[in-house]
Write an enzyme that holds these catalytic residues in place. Sequence first.
Site, mmCIF file in Angstrom:
data_model
loop_
_atom_site.group_PDB
_atom_site.id
_atom_site.type_symbol
_atom_site.label_atom_id
_atom_site.label_comp_id
_atom_site.label_asym_id
_atom_site.label_seq_id
_atom_site.Cartn_x
_atom_site.Cartn_y
_atom_site.Cartn_z
ATOM 1 N N SER A 173 28.611 38.177 26.244
ATOM 2 C CA SER A 173 29.035 37.514 25.004
ATOM 3 C C SER A 173 28.327 38.097 23.776
ATOM 4 C CB SER A 173 28.865 36.004 25.070
ATOM 5 O OG SER A 173 27.534 35.700 25.286
ATOM 6 N N CYS A 209 20.585 30.874 25.084
ATOM 7 C CA CYS A 209 20.324 31.520 26.384
ATOM 8 C C CYS A 209 21.585 32.059 27.045
ATOM 9 C CB CYS A 209 19.669 30.514 27.314
ATOM 10 S SG CYS A 209 18.006 30.129 26.748
ATOM 11 N N GLY A 223 22.377 36.822 24.523
ATOM 12 C CA GLY A 223 23.330 37.850 24.062
ATOM 13 C C GLY A 223 23.462 37.896 22.543
ATOM 14 N N ASP A 246 16.909 20.272 21.643
ATOM 15 C CA ASP A 246 18.339 19.994 21.498
ATOM 16 C C ASP A 246 18.839 20.658 20.202
ATOM 17 O OD1 ASP A 246 20.846 18.995 21.120
ATOM 18 O OD2 ASP A 246 20.293 16.886 21.410
ATOM 19 N N ASP A 262 26.442 28.984 19.524
ATOM 20 C CA ASP A 262 27.401 29.230 20.607
ATOM 21 C C ASP A 262 27.286 28.130 21.663
ATOM 22 O OD1 ASP A 262 29.309 30.634 22.086
ATOM 23 O OD2 ASP A 262 27.860 31.952 23.034
ATOM 24 N N LYS A 298 35.011 25.806 20.426
ATOM 25 C CA LYS A 298 35.675 25.899 21.736
ATOM 26 C C LYS A 298 37.037 25.240 21.632
ATOM 27 C CE LYS A 298 31.888 27.615 23.228
ATOM 28 N NZ LYS A 298 31.748 29.047 23.445
HETATM 29 C C1 SAM Z 1 27.840 30.012 26.088
HETATM 30 S S1 SAM Z 1 26.145 29.813 26.347
HETATM 31 C C2 SAM Z 1 25.455 30.772 25.073
HETATM 32 C C3 SAM Z 1 25.449 32.213 25.379
HETATM 33 C C4 SAM Z 1 24.652 33.010 24.365
HETATM 34 N N1 SAM Z 1 25.268 32.983 23.042
HETATM 35 C C5 SAM Z 1 24.519 34.448 24.799
HETATM 36 O O1 SAM Z 1 25.152 35.300 24.191
HETATM 37 O O2 SAM Z 1 23.791 34.724 25.757
HETATM 38 C C6 SAM Z 1 25.863 28.194 25.774
HETATM 39 C C7 SAM Z 1 24.413 27.791 25.766
HETATM 40 O O3 SAM Z 1 24.327 26.607 24.992
HETATM 41 C C8 SAM Z 1 23.279 25.830 25.532
HETATM 42 N N2 SAM Z 1 23.420 24.442 25.050
HETATM 43 C C9 SAM Z 1 24.425 23.566 25.275
HETATM 44 N N3 SAM Z 1 24.164 22.406 24.654
HETATM 45 C C10 SAM Z 1 22.984 22.565 24.016
HETATM 46 C C11 SAM Z 1 22.190 21.728 23.188
HETATM 47 N N4 SAM Z 1 22.581 20.483 22.898
HETATM 48 N N5 SAM Z 1 21.037 22.223 22.700
HETATM 49 C C12 SAM Z 1 20.638 23.492 22.975
HETATM 50 N N6 SAM Z 1 21.350 24.313 23.757
HETATM 51 C C13 SAM Z 1 22.512 23.858 24.265
HETATM 52 C C14 SAM Z 1 23.413 25.999 27.029
HETATM 53 O O4 SAM Z 1 22.186 25.733 27.671
HETATM 54 C C15 SAM Z 1 23.842 27.447 27.153
HETATM 55 O O5 SAM Z 1 22.740 28.287 27.401
#
Ligand code: SAM
Length: 361
Positions: free
Chosen positions: A186, A219, A222, A258, A275, A304
């Site tokens: 991504s 995480c 990317g 968060d 993201d 999304k």
């Molecule tokens: C699609 S992944 C992101 C990928 C990232 N942009 C990359 O390129 O590697 C979505 C991430 O959002 C995080 N996430 C979802 N809800 C969250 C929240 N409320 N606070 C922090 N992180 C959150 C998840 O743990 C997940 O790692």
Amino acid sequence: MSCIVIYCRAGFENDAAAEITHHASNLGVGGYVKTKPNSALVAYHCYSHDEAEYLIKKIPFKDMIFARQWFIGTQVAKMPIDDRVGSICEVAKSFPLCGELRVETCDTNEGKELSKLCKKISNPLAKALEGQETLLRQQVKNRPTLHVLFIASDTVYVGYSFSFNNSPLYMGIPRLRYPKDAPSRSTLKLDEAFMMFVPEDEREERVASGMKAVDLGACPGGWTYQLVRRGMFVQAIDNGPMDQALMDSGQVKHYREDGFKFRPERRNISWLVCDMVEKPSRVTELMIDWAVNGFAKELIFNLKLPMKKRFDTVYENLQRIRDELHEYGVKYNLQAKHLYHDREEVTVHLQVLRVPQNVFS
Ligand SMILES: C[S@@+](CC[C@H](N)C(=O)[O-])C[C@H]1O[C@@H](n2cnc3c(N)ncnc32)[C@H](O)[C@@H]1O
């Protein structure tokens, strides 16, 4: 010639169709759509050539979220296989003098099978078009672009787009290289977003080394990778594990928090990227909060898409951003695109130009 041909991602034909219908009706132009599921193609038929040309001049191409490319054209079917060049040239005689030829296919498996033919026919076609003075010998950027879109070996859409209001890219698709050391695929989404949303001549100033950035839902890293690659210092917010090599760069601080609650200590963030996989309305609300409070100068975030009513959802969320920023007196630029590297999401760019001091003081 009264049809607007639109390229989109396969499976998003209804969204691209809803979008062109929406913009055409806002301009008081009627028409009807012809498309097939998963064809990556939408044809919007107007009742006259002038109306179709009016639309592709008047609707800013950058407002077309689901369209990768468009042109005004007509279908030429059942061309004799031994004289496809002749059939295409005949139709193109009525075109304005064009500065570039693009022989393209749809972004589908069937389209891929036609790409050899596109390559093979390009040179003889260009020569014939030059001979009849439809195409300039030298590529010229400020003339219309002539498109020949093969949908079968004997069928094309042929037409032209205006270089001031089209995608400059072949098939509307950027060719980006996947960096081997990036932690996730991504990463290409953010790379493409910078390329799409920040004009090349402003990139050095607006996406610069030393800037501070926040990555919500970072995480495995990317998107952070793209920020670090550009020399930025990143606060990465996520409960998951970050890529170790990124952490070793010394440019990343990882906060297991968060993303909806995190706010920066100082208003010195140049880029907020987000993201997180969440309901679009929740992400929209969060982004409005960051913008109105002047927490970041520029924001890139994903919305999304739901299974149904994807077009409606995107347009409703963008409208909400416009309404609320207007209410708070914030000056901004807003763009959104269903990027080539996006799937079930669209990417939004919000540039905050001015926030009235009294909003957050
Ligand atoms: C699609 S992944 C992101 C990928 C990232 N942009 C990359 O390129 O590697 C979505 C991430 O959002 C995080 N996430 C979802 N809800 C969250 C929240 N409320 N606070 C922090 N992180 C959150 C998840 O743990 C997940 O790692």
